[in-house]
Write a protein that holds these residues in place. Structure first.
Motif, PDB file in Angstrom:
ATOM      1  N   ARG A 118     -25.547 -35.682   2.218  1.00 59.20           N
ATOM      2  CA  ARG A 118     -24.191 -35.963   1.747  1.00 59.20           C
ATOM      3  C   ARG A 118     -23.739 -34.997   0.654  1.00 59.20           C
ATOM      4  O   ARG A 118     -22.560 -34.975   0.283  1.00 59.20           O
ATOM      5  CB  ARG A 118     -24.061 -37.404   1.250  1.00 59.20           C
ATOM      6  CG  ARG A 118     -24.684 -37.678  -0.107  1.00 59.20           C
ATOM      7  CD  ARG A 118     -24.287 -39.054  -0.624  1.00 59.20           C
ATOM      8  NE  ARG A 118     -22.853 -39.192  -0.841  1.00 59.20           N
ATOM      9  CZ  ARG A 118     -22.264 -40.290  -1.298  1.00 59.20           C
ATOM     10  NH1 ARG A 118     -22.991 -41.358  -1.570  1.00 59.20           N
ATOM     11  NH2 ARG A 118     -20.968 -40.342  -1.481  1.00 59.20           N
ATOM     12  N   ASP A 119     -24.663 -34.209   0.121  1.00 55.92           N
ATOM     13  CA  ASP A 119     -24.337 -33.262  -0.938  1.00 55.92           C
ATOM     14  C   ASP A 119     -24.010 -31.872  -0.391  1.00 55.92           C
ATOM     15  O   ASP A 119     -23.851 -30.919  -1.158  1.00 55.92           O
ATOM     16  CB  ASP A 119     -25.492 -33.173  -1.931  1.00 55.92           C
ATOM     17  CG  ASP A 119     -25.792 -34.510  -2.582  1.00 55.92           C
ATOM     18  OD1 ASP A 119     -24.885 -35.043  -3.244  1.00 55.92           O
ATOM     19  OD2 ASP A 119     -26.899 -35.032  -2.398  1.00 55.92           O
ATOM     20  N   GLU A 120     -23.908 -31.758   0.918  1.00 59.59           N
ATOM     21  CA  GLU A 120     -23.620 -30.478   1.557  1.00 59.59           C
ATOM     22  C   GLU A 120     -22.168 -30.415   2.017  1.00 59.59           C
ATOM     23  O   GLU A 120     -21.574 -31.432   2.383  1.00 59.59           O
ATOM     24  CB  GLU A 120     -24.533 -30.301   2.787  1.00 59.59           C
ATOM     25  CG  GLU A 120     -26.011 -30.386   2.472  1.00 59.59           C
ATOM     26  CD  GLU A 120     -26.871 -30.649   3.696  1.00 59.59           C
ATOM     27  OE1 GLU A 120     -28.080 -30.420   3.623  1.00 59.59           O
ATOM     28  OE2 GLU A 120     -26.316 -31.114   4.724  1.00 59.59           O
ATOM     29  N   THR A 121     -21.603 -29.210   1.999  1.00 62.60           N
ATOM     30  CA  THR A 121     -20.302 -29.001   2.635  1.00 62.60           C
ATOM     31  C   THR A 121     -20.513 -28.945   4.145  1.00 62.60           C
ATOM     32  O   THR A 121     -21.661 -28.912   4.626  1.00 62.60           O
ATOM     33  CB  THR A 121     -19.666 -27.696   2.167  1.00 62.60           C
ATOM     34  OG1 THR A 121     -20.487 -26.592   2.608  1.00 62.60           O
ATOM     35  CG2 THR A 121     -19.542 -27.648   0.656  1.00 62.60           C
ATOM     36  N   GLN A 122     -19.449 -28.913   4.893  1.00 62.47           N
ATOM     37  CA  GLN A 122     -19.583 -28.842   6.345  1.00 62.47           C
ATOM     38  C   GLN A 122     -20.328 -27.577   6.760  1.00 62.47           C
ATOM     39  O   GLN A 122     -21.141 -27.608   7.689  1.00 62.47           O
ATOM     40  CB  GLN A 122     -18.198 -28.876   7.003  1.00 62.47           C
ATOM     41  CG  GLN A 122     -18.245 -29.040   8.507  1.00 62.47           C
ATOM     42  CD  GLN A 122     -16.897 -29.406   9.091  1.00 62.47           C
ATOM     43  OE1 GLN A 122     -16.011 -29.849   8.378  1.00 62.47           O
ATOM     44  NE2 GLN A 122     -16.743 -29.226  10.394  1.00 62.47           N
ATOM     45  N   SER A 161     -24.092 -28.052   6.103  1.00 63.03           N
ATOM     46  CA  SER A 161     -24.737 -29.191   6.737  1.00 63.03           C
ATOM     47  C   SER A 161     -26.038 -28.788   7.430  1.00 63.03           C
ATOM     48  O   SER A 161     -26.052 -27.927   8.310  1.00 63.03           O
ATOM     49  CB  SER A 161     -23.787 -29.824   7.764  1.00 63.03           C
ATOM     50  OG  SER A 161     -24.401 -30.917   8.408  1.00 63.03           O
ATOM     51  N   LYS A 177     -29.876 -39.014   3.662  1.00 61.87           N
ATOM     52  CA  LYS A 177     -28.490 -38.690   3.298  1.00 61.87           C
ATOM     53  C   LYS A 177     -28.354 -38.364   1.810  1.00 61.87           C
ATOM     54  O   LYS A 177     -27.497 -37.590   1.413  1.00 61.87           O
ATOM     55  CB  LYS A 177     -27.570 -39.866   3.648  1.00 61.87           C
ATOM     56  CG  LYS A 177     -27.425 -40.133   5.146  1.00 61.87           C
ATOM     57  CD  LYS A 177     -26.686 -39.027   5.856  1.00 61.87           C
ATOM     58  CE  LYS A 177     -26.582 -39.272   7.349  1.00 61.87           C
ATOM     59  NZ  LYS A 177     -25.581 -40.286   7.709  1.00 61.87           N
ATOM     60  N   HIS A 236     -16.319 -37.381   6.194  1.00 67.19           N
ATOM     61  CA  HIS A 236     -17.121 -37.401   4.975  1.00 67.19           C
ATOM     62  C   HIS A 236     -18.544 -36.945   5.292  1.00 67.19           C
ATOM     63  O   HIS A 236     -19.043 -37.116   6.403  1.00 67.19           O
ATOM     64  CB  HIS A 236     -17.133 -38.815   4.387  1.00 67.19           C
ATOM     65  CG  HIS A 236     -17.729 -38.900   3.017  1.00 67.19           C
ATOM     66  ND1 HIS A 236     -19.097 -39.039   2.810  1.00 67.19           N
ATOM     67  CD2 HIS A 236     -17.161 -38.867   1.789  1.00 67.19           C
ATOM     68  CE1 HIS A 236     -19.323 -39.086   1.508  1.00 67.19           C
ATOM     69  NE2 HIS A 236     -18.176 -38.983   0.864  1.00 67.19           N
ATOM     70  N   SER A 237     -19.222 -36.389   4.287  1.00 69.03           N
ATOM     71  CA  SER A 237     -20.572 -35.862   4.506  1.00 69.03           C
ATOM     72  C   SER A 237     -21.576 -36.940   4.928  1.00 69.03           C
ATOM     73  O   SER A 237     -22.582 -36.623   5.583  1.00 69.03           O
ATOM     74  CB  SER A 237     -21.069 -35.148   3.249  1.00 69.03           C
ATOM     75  OG  SER A 237     -20.940 -35.979   2.107  1.00 69.03           O
ATOM     76  N   ARG A 269     -22.244 -36.932   8.682  1.00 68.77           N
ATOM     77  CA  ARG A 269     -22.914 -35.815   9.347  1.00 68.77           C
ATOM     78  C   ARG A 269     -24.400 -36.089   9.539  1.00 68.77           C
ATOM     79  O   ARG A 269     -25.013 -36.805   8.743  1.00 68.77           O
ATOM     80  CB  ARG A 269     -22.741 -34.529   8.536  1.00 68.77           C
ATOM     81  CG  ARG A 269     -21.295 -34.147   8.321  1.00 68.77           C
ATOM     82  CD  ARG A 269     -21.174 -32.774   7.690  1.00 68.77           C
ATOM     83  NE  ARG A 269     -19.847 -32.623   7.080  1.00 68.77           N
ATOM     84  CZ  ARG A 269     -19.625 -32.446   5.805  1.00 68.77           C
ATOM     85  NH1 ARG A 269     -20.641 -32.342   4.971  1.00 68.77           N
ATOM     86  NH2 ARG A 269     -18.395 -32.336   5.342  1.00 68.77           N
ATOM     87  N   ARG A 322     -20.638 -36.340  -6.210  1.00 63.10           N
ATOM     88  CA  ARG A 322     -20.422 -36.998  -4.930  1.00 63.10           C
ATOM     89  C   ARG A 322     -19.071 -37.709  -4.902  1.00 63.10           C
ATOM     90  O   ARG A 322     -18.653 -38.303  -5.893  1.00 63.10           O
ATOM     91  CB  ARG A 322     -21.537 -38.015  -4.668  1.00 63.10           C
ATOM     92  CG  ARG A 322     -22.877 -37.355  -4.379  1.00 63.10           C
ATOM     93  CD  ARG A 322     -24.003 -38.361  -4.333  1.00 63.10           C
ATOM     94  NE  ARG A 322     -25.262 -37.703  -3.980  1.00 63.10           N
ATOM     95  CZ  ARG A 322     -26.460 -38.267  -4.081  1.00 63.10           C
ATOM     96  NH1 ARG A 322     -26.561 -39.502  -4.555  1.00 63.10           N
ATOM     97  NH2 ARG A 322     -27.541 -37.605  -3.731  1.00 63.10           N
TER      98      ARG A 322
END
Length: 420
Positions: A38-42, A45, A84, A153-154, A157, A220
Motif C-alpha cells: 500500500r506504500d507503493e505508487t502504481q 507496485s 499490504k 487505492h494501493s 493492488r 498513507r
C-alpha cells in the motif's frame, strides 16, 4: 511469560522488542519494516515484494549460495514475506546460534547489493509466481475482491505487482525504493525465545545503528470502499465467490467484537456458514469468513467455492445469515464458544517462539506498546451480545463488494442472482 517482555529504542529510532521464553530451546528473530504494497505508487507496485526476494540474493561479503548454506548449516528455519502494510525477514534457530542469526539477518538487510544478474534471474521467478497465483482460483479471487473493493487505492493492488512493472524494474529502481522506504522509525527488530534482552540489543545495535533517517516518504492515505459486482469468466469446475464489506481497523476498540462476529459467521467449523452450507446442505467443500485488518481500515469477507448450479442457494444462505446477525442477538452459547475459541488460539500460539516474535512486533507497530496476553483475554471477555448486534448493524448496513471467478457467462443473470 507476561513479565518477560522488554523494549529498547536505538539512537536512530529503530525499536528492539523481545519476549524471553526460558522453557524454549529456540529463538525466533524477525526484522520488520512497516512498508508494504500500500506504500507503493502504481508504477512502483510490486517493488516491496521484489526487494523481499532480492534480500537473500547476495551481500557485499556473502553470495546467495553462502547465505543459504550458512543458515542451513545451523538448522535454521528462515524466510520472508510481504503484505499490504509490512515486510518481514525472519529466522528461527537454536538458542546457541543467535549470534550467527543476527549476523546473517543484519548483513542481508543492510548490505544487499541487488546485483543486476540476480535481479534478472529473480524477475523470472516473480513472473512465474504471478502466473501461479492466477492459476490458483481460491487465492486469486481474493486479489480480485481487493481490486473491486478498494478500487484505484494501493490496497486494491496485488502485493506481487503487475507483469509489466516486474519486467521494468532494475537494480537502480530497487535500491532507490529501498533507501527511501526502509527508514529507522519504520523498523522493528523482534525476537522471542530463550534469550537475554540486553545481549540481543547489543548484537543488534552493532549493525542496525548505521541506518539513517530520510523523511522523504509519503504518508498513507485512507481508502474509500467501493461497492458492486465484478465477474471474471474462466474455464474452471467451480465458481469461486468472494464478498467483502468495510470492517474495522487493526487498532479499532471494536476489533475483538469483530473477531468474535467473524468466528460466529464463518470463522471455524462450528460457525453458522460452515454448518449450514457444508454440513447441513452439502453445497460447498470450502466456505469461510475472514478479516483483513489494516492500520486505518479493514474488511470482513466471505469466500466459497461452489458448483454454478448452487450459486444462488449459497448466496441466499449468506444473505439470510447476515440478516439474522443484524436483527437478532447471537445465542449465549455462540458467544461463549467464540470467546473460548479466540482465547484458546491466543494462548496456544503463545507457546511458539515464531508466533510470539510476530505478535510482539505487530503490537509494537500498531500500538507502540506491548499488549499482555491477559489484557487481550480480558478485552475478548468484555464483549457482550449487545456489542455484537450493534457492530453487525453498523457493518452490514451497506452493500457488499462481490467478485466471482469461474464458469460464468451471463453477466446480467449472475448479477441478479448474487445481489445481497
Amino acid at each position: 511469560m507476561e513479565n518477560n517482555f522488554a523494549k529498547t529504542v536505538l539512537d536512530n529510532g529503530i525499536r528492539v522488542v523481545t519476549e524471553r521464553m526460558p522453557h524454549a530451546r529456540s529463538i525466533a528473530m524477525g526484522v520488520w519494516v512497516n512498508v508494504g504494497a500500500r506504500d507503493e505508487t502504481q508504477e512502483e507496485s510490486g517493488l516491496s515484494h521484489f526487494i523481499e526476494h532480492m534480500i537473500f540474493k547476495g551481500t557485499e561479503k556473502r553470495s546467495a549460495v553462502q547465505i543459504a548454506k550458512e543458515l542451513d548449516a545451523i538448522g535454521a528455519s528462515w524466510n520472508a514475506f510481504t503484505s499490504k502494510e509490512n515486510t518481514c525477514y525472519h529466522a528461527k534457530v537454536m538458542d546457541n546460534y543467535l549470534n550467527t542469526a543476527v549476523d546473517i539477518l543484519s548483513d542481508i538487510f543492510l548490505n544487499s547489493v541487488f546485483n543486476d544478474k540476480e535481479v534478472e534471474r529473480e524477475r523470472q521467478v516473480i513472473l512465474q509466481e504471478i502466473k501461479m497465483l492466477e492459476d490458483t482460483p481460491e487465492d486469486y479471487v481474493h486479489v480480485l475482491l481487493a481490486r473491486t473493493m478498494w478500487g484505484g487505492h494501493s490496497l486494491g493492488r496485488c502485493v506481487l505487482g503487475t507483469p509489466q512493472n516486474i519486467a521494468n524494474f532494475d537494480s537502480k529502481t530497487i535500491r532507490q525504493f529501498f533507501k527511501r522506504a526502509y527508514q529507522p522509525e519504520r523498523i522493528v527488530v523482534s525476537a522471542a525465545g530463550n534469550l537475554n534482552h540486553a545481549r540481543f540489543v547489543e548484537l543488534v545495535a552493532r549493525t542496525f545503528e548505521v541506518v539513517r533517517r530520510d523523511d522523504n516518504f509519503p504518508q498513507r492515505l485512507s481508502p474509500v470502499m467501493n461497492k458492486g459486482i465484478t465477474t471474471q469468466p474462466k474455464n474452471l469446475e467451480q465458481v469461486h465467490i468472494c464478498l467483502g464489506i468495510k470492517g474495522v481497523s487493526a487498532t479499532d476498540p471494536r476489533r475483538h467484537a469483530c473477531a468474535i462476529l467473524n468466528v460466529i459467521l464463518g470463522g471455524n467449523m462450528s460457525s453458522r456458514l460452515f454448518q449450514e452450507v457444508r454440513e447441513r446442505r452439502g453445497l460447498a467443500y470450502s466456505i469461510y469468513s475472514f478479516l483483513s485488518l489494516y492500520s486505518d481500515t479493514g474488511m470482513l469477507g466471505v469466500y466459497a467455492g461452489v458448483d454454478k448450479s448452487n450459486l444462488q442457494k449459497v448466496f441466499e444462505i449468506i444473505s439470510s445469515q447476515i440478516k439474522e446477525l443484524k436483527e437478532k442477538p447471537v445465542t449465549a452459547s455462540e458467544l461463549k464458544n467464540a470467546k473460548q475459541y479466540l482465547k484458546g488460539a491466543l494462548y496456544l500460539a503463545a507457546e511458539n517462539t515464531e508466533n510470539q516474535m510476530t505478535r510482539i512486533a505487530q503490537t509494537e507497530i500498531n500500538f507502540g506498546r506491548y499488549i499482555p496476553l491477559k489484557e487481550a483475554e480480558n478485552e475478548i471477555e468484555r464483549v457482550t451480545h449487545e456489542n455484537i448486534l450493534e457492530l453487525s448493524s453498523d457493518i452490514f448496513h451497506s452493500e457488499f463488494a462481490i467478485t466471482l471467478l469461474g464458469p460464468i457467462e451471463d453477466d446480467v443473470q449472475i448479477r441478479q442472482m448474487v445481489s445481497l
